[in-house]
Design an enzyme around this catalytic site. Structure first.
Site, mmCIF file in Angstrom:
data_model
loop_
_atom_site.group_PDB
_atom_site.id
_atom_site.type_symbol
_atom_site.label_atom_id
_atom_site.label_comp_id
_atom_site.label_asym_id
_atom_site.label_seq_id
_atom_site.Cartn_x
_atom_site.Cartn_y
_atom_site.Cartn_z
ATOM 1 N N ASN A 148 58.269 57.029 76.793
ATOM 2 C CA ASN A 148 57.515 57.759 76.029
ATOM 3 C C ASN A 148 58.324 58.002 74.601
ATOM 4 O OD1 ASN A 148 55.546 60.184 75.405
ATOM 5 N ND2 ASN A 148 57.443 60.907 75.412
ATOM 6 N N TYR A 193 53.821 50.533 63.232
ATOM 7 C CA TYR A 193 53.599 51.461 64.377
ATOM 8 C C TYR A 193 52.455 50.996 65.260
ATOM 9 C CZ TYR A 193 52.158 55.575 67.004
ATOM 10 O OH TYR A 193 52.035 56.426 68.187
ATOM 11 N N LYS A 234 52.881 49.168 68.980
ATOM 12 C CA LYS A 234 52.060 49.729 70.273
ATOM 13 C C LYS A 234 51.246 48.633 70.806
ATOM 14 C CE LYS A 234 53.561 53.787 70.241
ATOM 15 N NZ LYS A 234 54.133 54.456 71.476
HETATM 16 P P1 NAD Z 1 57.156 64.075 69.270
HETATM 17 O O1 NAD Z 1 57.713 63.484 67.817
HETATM 18 O O2 NAD Z 1 56.899 65.134 69.369
HETATM 19 O O3 NAD Z 1 58.173 63.321 70.397
HETATM 20 C C1 NAD Z 1 58.851 62.121 70.242
HETATM 21 C C2 NAD Z 1 60.036 62.085 71.448
HETATM 22 O O4 NAD Z 1 60.535 60.792 71.226
HETATM 23 C C3 NAD Z 1 60.999 63.180 71.144
HETATM 24 O O5 NAD Z 1 61.415 63.664 72.425
HETATM 25 C C4 NAD Z 1 62.153 62.401 70.547
HETATM 26 O O6 NAD Z 1 63.436 62.930 71.217
HETATM 27 C C5 NAD Z 1 62.173 60.998 71.078
HETATM 28 N N1 NAD Z 1 62.878 60.268 70.322
HETATM 29 C C6 NAD Z 1 62.457 60.120 68.747
HETATM 30 N N2 NAD Z 1 63.496 59.402 68.335
HETATM 31 C C7 NAD Z 1 64.300 58.842 69.368
HETATM 32 C C8 NAD Z 1 65.412 58.141 69.333
HETATM 33 N N3 NAD Z 1 66.023 57.297 68.383
HETATM 34 N N4 NAD Z 1 66.180 58.041 70.504
HETATM 35 C C9 NAD Z 1 65.696 58.632 71.747
HETATM 36 N N5 NAD Z 1 64.312 59.416 71.679
HETATM 37 C C10 NAD Z 1 63.797 59.701 70.349
HETATM 38 O O7 NAD Z 1 56.068 62.996 69.288
HETATM 39 P P2 NAD Z 1 54.695 62.994 70.502
HETATM 40 O O8 NAD Z 1 53.496 62.945 69.867
HETATM 41 O O9 NAD Z 1 55.045 63.628 71.688
HETATM 42 O O10 NAD Z 1 55.029 61.312 70.804
HETATM 43 C C11 NAD Z 1 55.216 60.662 72.209
HETATM 44 C C12 NAD Z 1 54.991 59.391 72.293
HETATM 45 O O11 NAD Z 1 53.360 59.612 72.031
HETATM 46 C C13 NAD Z 1 55.172 58.373 71.358
HETATM 47 O O12 NAD Z 1 55.520 57.263 71.935
HETATM 48 C C14 NAD Z 1 54.099 58.234 70.197
HETATM 49 O O13 NAD Z 1 53.839 57.069 69.733
HETATM 50 C C15 NAD Z 1 52.859 58.532 71.314
HETATM 51 N N6 NAD Z 1 51.447 58.838 70.577
HETATM 52 C C16 NAD Z 1 51.407 60.161 70.147
HETATM 53 C C17 NAD Z 1 50.266 60.482 69.585
HETATM 54 C C18 NAD Z 1 50.133 61.789 68.610
HETATM 55 O O14 NAD Z 1 48.857 61.822 68.319
HETATM 56 N N7 NAD Z 1 50.972 62.676 68.831
HETATM 57 C C19 NAD Z 1 49.180 59.495 69.622
HETATM 58 C C20 NAD Z 1 49.367 58.349 70.350
HETATM 59 C C21 NAD Z 1 50.593 57.983 70.681
#
Ligand code: NAD
Length: 247
Positions: free
Chosen positions: A90, A155, A159
């Site tokens: 994730n 990005y 994906k």
């Molecule tokens: P967030 O920024 O709240 O969390 C991101 C997580 O990734 C954190 O736990 C962080 O510790 C980890 N992370 C970041 N850089 C890192 C690194 N270098 N090494 C290890 N871990 C690392 O974001 P989120 O919204 O919870 O995103 C989680 C996933 O969901 C991601 O893959 C994101 O692309 C995807 N996503 C999010 C959304 C949205 O709208 N929030 C939409 C589509 C997809």
């Protein structure tokens, strides 16, 4: 609703947002949960929040881009629990610059975490899953993996590749009874989007037929379903959880 008693679940990016909510959901469903984060402080903070919520998990912060470091941690987890049932890849970062403002290293940074890290953790875990002919691997994709987005090309590119990895590994690992699926969230209320200005968010909400931004729990629920035996005939799927948003 779900019971993952005795199951061992690894969740990368489990320290906040979607990953934290997913961690909490699996804890509530009696799983042994291991979270990966980027640094000790964020792991400690997440673990203490989980404790405050009345649950328990353990955490590591390997450099996900270093396969040997990842493997060492996965070996340690296997030694401790003697099983790894579910991996949720994730961790991710986003991008939103125009192409002319994106350096090669900006591009690589996004692809490295969103794709290469996913490959490293998956490779390290699937040798244990193959040994027992059982396992579930779930990846966090994105709505933009279907439609692209008008900036931050690294990005959506990363994906789209996550979907390719998901569909291909689903076929490669199916003979070992390892299912591989992805969840493609729409706009979800986490730190990742909290920096977006109101002028960007409000028009976006208007494009979502269900009329709201998604919650981390919407995604955690999808992961729980796909990890469960209810999904035992589902593999190679990119499950859109987006309120029918089309960007
Ligand atoms: P967030 O920024 O709240 O969390 C991101 C997580 O990734 C954190 O736990 C962080 O510790 C980890 N992370 C970041 N850089 C890192 C690194 N270098 N090494 C290890 N871990 C690392 O974001 P989120 O919204 O919870 O995103 C989680 C996933 O969901 C991601 O893959 C994101 O692309 C995807 N996503 C999010 C959304 C949205 O709208 N929030 C939409 C589509 C997809």
């Amino acid at each position: 609703m779900f019971d993952f008693k005795d199951k061992v679940v690894i969740i990368t990016g489990g320290t906040r947002g979607i990953g934290y909510e997913t961690t909490l959901s699996f804890c509530k469903a009696n799983a042994n949960v291991i979270i990966f984060g980027s640094k000790k402080e964020s792991i400690d903070e997440a673990l203490s929040k989980i404790k405050t919520d009345g649950y328990d998990a353990i955490g590591y912060y390997p450099n996900l881009l270093d396969y040997d470091e990842v493997l060492k941690v996965i070996d340690e987890i296997y030694l401790k629990y003697k099983r790894i049932d579910i991996l949720i890849n994730n961790a991710g970062i986003s991008a939103n610059q125009k192409i002319e403002d994106t350096t090669t290293s900006d591009f690589e940074k996004v692809v490295d975490l969103n794709l290469v890290a996913m490959f490293n953790v998956t490779k390290a875990v699937c040798k244990y899953m193959k040994d027992v002919n059982n396992g579930v691997i779930l990846n966090t994709s994105s709505l933009v993996s279907i439609y692209g987005q008008p900036s931050g090309v690294a990005y959506p590119a990363s994906k789209f590749a996550v979907n390719g990895l998901t569909k291909s590994l689903a076929r490669e690992l199916a003979p070992f009874n390892i299912r591989v699926n992805a969840v493609a969230p729409g706009i979800i209320k986490t730190d990742m989007i909290s920096n977006l200005p109101k002028e960007v968010i409000e028009p976006l909400i208007k494009t979502i037929p269900l009329g709201r931004i998604g919650l981390p729990s919407d995604i955690a629920n999808a992961f729980m379903f796909l990890a469960s035996d209810l999904a035992s005939y589902i593999t190679g799927v990119i499950l859109q959880v987006d309120g029918a948003a089309r960007n």
